[in-house]
Motif scaffolding. Structure first.
Motif, PDB file in Angstrom:
ATOM      1  N   ASN A   1      41.029  29.346 -49.150  1.00  0.00           N
ATOM      2  CA  ASN A   1      41.202  29.367 -47.700  1.00  0.00           C
ATOM      3  C   ASN A   1      41.907  28.075 -47.279  1.00  0.00           C
ATOM      4  O   ASN A   1      41.308  26.999 -47.331  1.00  0.00           O
TER       5      ASN A   1
ATOM      6  N   SER B   1      42.596  26.782 -44.416  1.00  0.00           N
ATOM      7  CA  SER B   1      41.994  26.032 -43.318  1.00  0.00           C
ATOM      8  C   SER B   1      40.882  25.127 -43.810  1.00  0.00           C
ATOM      9  O   SER B   1      40.678  24.034 -43.273  1.00  0.00           O
ATOM     10  N   GLN B   2      40.152  25.538 -44.843  1.00  0.00           N
ATOM     11  CA  GLN B   2      39.110  24.686 -45.403  1.00  0.00           C
ATOM     12  C   GLN B   2      39.730  23.479 -46.107  1.00  0.00           C
ATOM     13  O   GLN B   2      39.189  22.372 -46.056  1.00  0.00           O
TER      14      GLN B   2
ATOM     15  N   HIS C   1      42.567  22.084 -45.233  1.00  0.00           N
ATOM     16  CA  HIS C   1      43.032  21.186 -44.170  1.00  0.00           C
ATOM     17  C   HIS C   1      41.863  20.392 -43.589  1.00  0.00           C
ATOM     18  O   HIS C   1      41.993  19.198 -43.294  1.00  0.00           O
TER      19      HIS C   1
ATOM     20  N   PHE D   1      34.402  22.270 -41.117  1.00  0.00           N
ATOM     21  CA  PHE D   1      35.580  22.410 -40.251  1.00  0.00           C
ATOM     22  C   PHE D   1      35.297  21.847 -38.860  1.00  0.00           C
ATOM     23  O   PHE D   1      36.075  21.040 -38.338  1.00  0.00           O
TER      24      PHE D   1
ATOM     25  N   GLN E   1      46.526  17.884 -48.076  1.00  0.00           N
ATOM     26  CA  GLN E   1      47.212  18.922 -47.299  1.00  0.00           C
ATOM     27  C   GLN E   1      48.189  19.694 -48.182  1.00  0.00           C
ATOM     28  O   GLN E   1      48.296  20.917 -48.091  1.00  0.00           O
TER      29      GLN E   1
ATOM     30  N   ASP F   1      48.040  23.812 -49.143  1.00  0.00           N
ATOM     31  CA  ASP F   1      49.114  24.724 -48.742  1.00  0.00           C
ATOM     32  C   ASP F   1      49.911  25.279 -49.911  1.00  0.00           C
ATOM     33  O   ASP F   1      50.621  26.273 -49.751  1.00  0.00           O
TER      34      ASP F   1
END
Length: 362
Positions: A87, A89-90, A92, A237, A301, A305
C-alpha cells in the motif's frame, strides 16, 4: 490451452526469439527485447485460460470428462503479484514518520515545551510579537492529540526505534534499521560501481549495461517496502499527518522574529540549539539529524512508489534511481557521525554483511 500446447510454446519461443534477433543490428535489438519478453508472458497467461477453472477437478477425475491425461489438462499458470500487494499510502506515512522521528531526536518538541514553560513563567523576553501569539495559541488549544507516548510507540512499531513497550500482538518492524542501511549502501555501491564502469569504458556515451547490481537494490528495496507495509497499519497514517502538521507549525513558530531575538539567534535552528544546550543537556546532533531526515524521507518515498520490476531495463533503472544516489551518500555520511552509526564499517563491508557474505579477511 493444454499443458502440452504450453510446453510446445515454451520450447519454440527461444528458437523464434534467436531467429528474430539474429538479423537485427545490436543497436536495434534493445527496444524489442522487452517487447518479446512481455509477449511471452502474455502467451503463458493465455495458455492458462479456457478450462483452467475445472483443471483441478479434471486432474482428480471428477469432471464431466472423467479421468483426463496430464497433457490434456490446462497449464497451471499463476500470476505473481506479491510485489504489487503493498500500500503506497502506508509507505508515504512511514516516510513522514521517519522525518518526524529525526526531529524528535533533535528535541524540537521538547524545545517547544521549554518555551511554553518560559512563556508562562515570564522568563523569556517576549510579549506581543508573532512568537508570543503562537505560544499562546499552542497553550490554549493544545493541538497535538498524539502525545509523546503515542509517538514513541509509533516509532517502535514502524522502525523498532526506542524502548516503548508495545501492546500484545503488535507487529514490530525489527529489521528496519538493517534493511534501511542495506538499501542505502546498495544504492551507494551501485553508483560507485557505475562510476568505475564508466571510467573503464571511457565515458557515459557508450550505451552498455552499468557494472552496478540492479538486483541487489531491488531486493533490498522490496524487503524494506514490505516490512514497512506490514508494520504501519492502524494509527500510523493519522499520527504522521497530525504530527507532521504540528511540526510544520512549530518550526514556523521557532522562526518568528521575537523568539529569535529572545535567544540572540539568526535562525530557528539557532533557537533549537540554544534551548537544547541551556535547558535540555545538549547533544541534539542537529546537522546530522537534519540531513538524515531529508534524505531518509526521500529514499523511503522512492521505495514506497517504486514497483522494482525484475524485467526493467538496466539503463532505464539507472535513470530512475540516479537522484537517489546523492541522497543515499548524504544519509550515510550523516549516519556514520551519529552515536548509533559510529560503528558503521563502510559501504562495501556493510553491504556484504546485509547480504550475508563473509568478509574477505574471514
Amino acid at each position: 490451452m493444454t499443458f502440452q500446447t504450453t510446453e510446445t510454446i515454451q520450447r519454440l519461443w527461444e528458437t523464434f526469439l534467436q531467429e528474430q534477433l539474429t538479423d537485427m543490428a545490436p543497436a536495434e535489438r534493445q527496444p524489442y527485447e522487452q517487447q518479446f519478453e512481455d509477449r511471452f508472458a502474455e502467451l503463458l497467461g493465455k495458455a492458462a485460460d479456457g478450462n483452467a477453472g475445472d483443471a483441478f477437478i479434471d486432474m482428480l477425475g471428477m469432471g464431466a470428462r472423467g479421468a483426463v491425461e496430464f497433457d490434456q489438462i490446462s497449464y497451471p499458470h499463476i500470476q505473481p503479484d506479491f510485489d504489487d500487494s503493498k500500500n503506497p499510502s502506508q509507505g508515504h506515512a512511514a516516510a513522514e514518520l521517519f522525518f518526524i522521528y529525526q526531529h524528535e531526536r533533535m528535541r524540537v518538541f521538547q524545545v517547544v515545551e521549554v518555551l511554553l514553560r518560559m512563556f508562562r513563567a515570564g522568563t523569556m523576553r517576549i510579549q506581543r510579537g508573532p512568537g508570543a501569539r503562537g505560544l499562546y495559541l499552542l497553550e490554549k488549544w493544545q493541538p497535538l492529540r498524539y502525545k509523546l507516548r503515542d509517538r514513541m510507540l509509533a516509532y517502535r512499531r514502524a522502525f523498532n526505534y526506542g524502548n516503548a513497550v508495545p501492546p500484545p500482538g503488535t507487529i514490530i518492524n525489527t529489521g528496519f534499521q538493517r534493511l534501511l542501511v542495506g538499501f542505502m549502501v546498495a544504492v551507494a555501491q551501485y553508483f560507485r560501481d557505475l562510476m568505475i564502469g564508466e571510467v573503464i569504458r571511457g565515458g557515459q556515451l557508450i550505451d552498455q549495461r552499468p557494472f552496478g547490481s540492479v538486483a541487489t537494490v531491488q531486493r533490498l528495496g522490496l524487503d524494506l517496502s514490505y516490512a514497512l507495509d506490514r508494520s504501519t497499519y492502524g494509527n500510523i497514517f493519522s499520527l504522521a499527518m497530525e504530527t507532521g502538521h504540528y511540526l510544520r507549525t512549530v518550526l514556523k513558530l521557532l522562526d518568528t522574529p521575537d523568539i529569535k531575538k529572545a535567544f540572540d539567534a539568526n535562525t530557528k535552528w539557532d533557537v533549537v540549539e540554544a534551548v537544547v544546550n541551556r535547558h535540555l543537556g545538549g547533544g541534539a546532533d542537529l546537522s546530522q539529524r537534519a540531513k538524515m531526515a531529508e534524505s531518509g524521507r526521500r529514499i523511503l518515498q522512492f521505495v514506497a512508489d517504486n514497483d522494482f520490476k525484475t524485467s526493467i531495463d538496466p539503463v532505464l533503472f539507472q535513470s530512475v534511481i540516479r537522484p537517489m544516489g546523492a541522497h543515499a551518500e548524504a544519509w550515510i555520511a550523516a549516519y556514520r557521525t551519529t552515536p548509533e552509526g559510529r560503528g558503521f564499517p563502510g559501504v562495501t563491508p556493510a553491504l556484504r554483511s546485509v547480504l550475508g557474505k563473509q568478509s574477505m579477511a574471514a
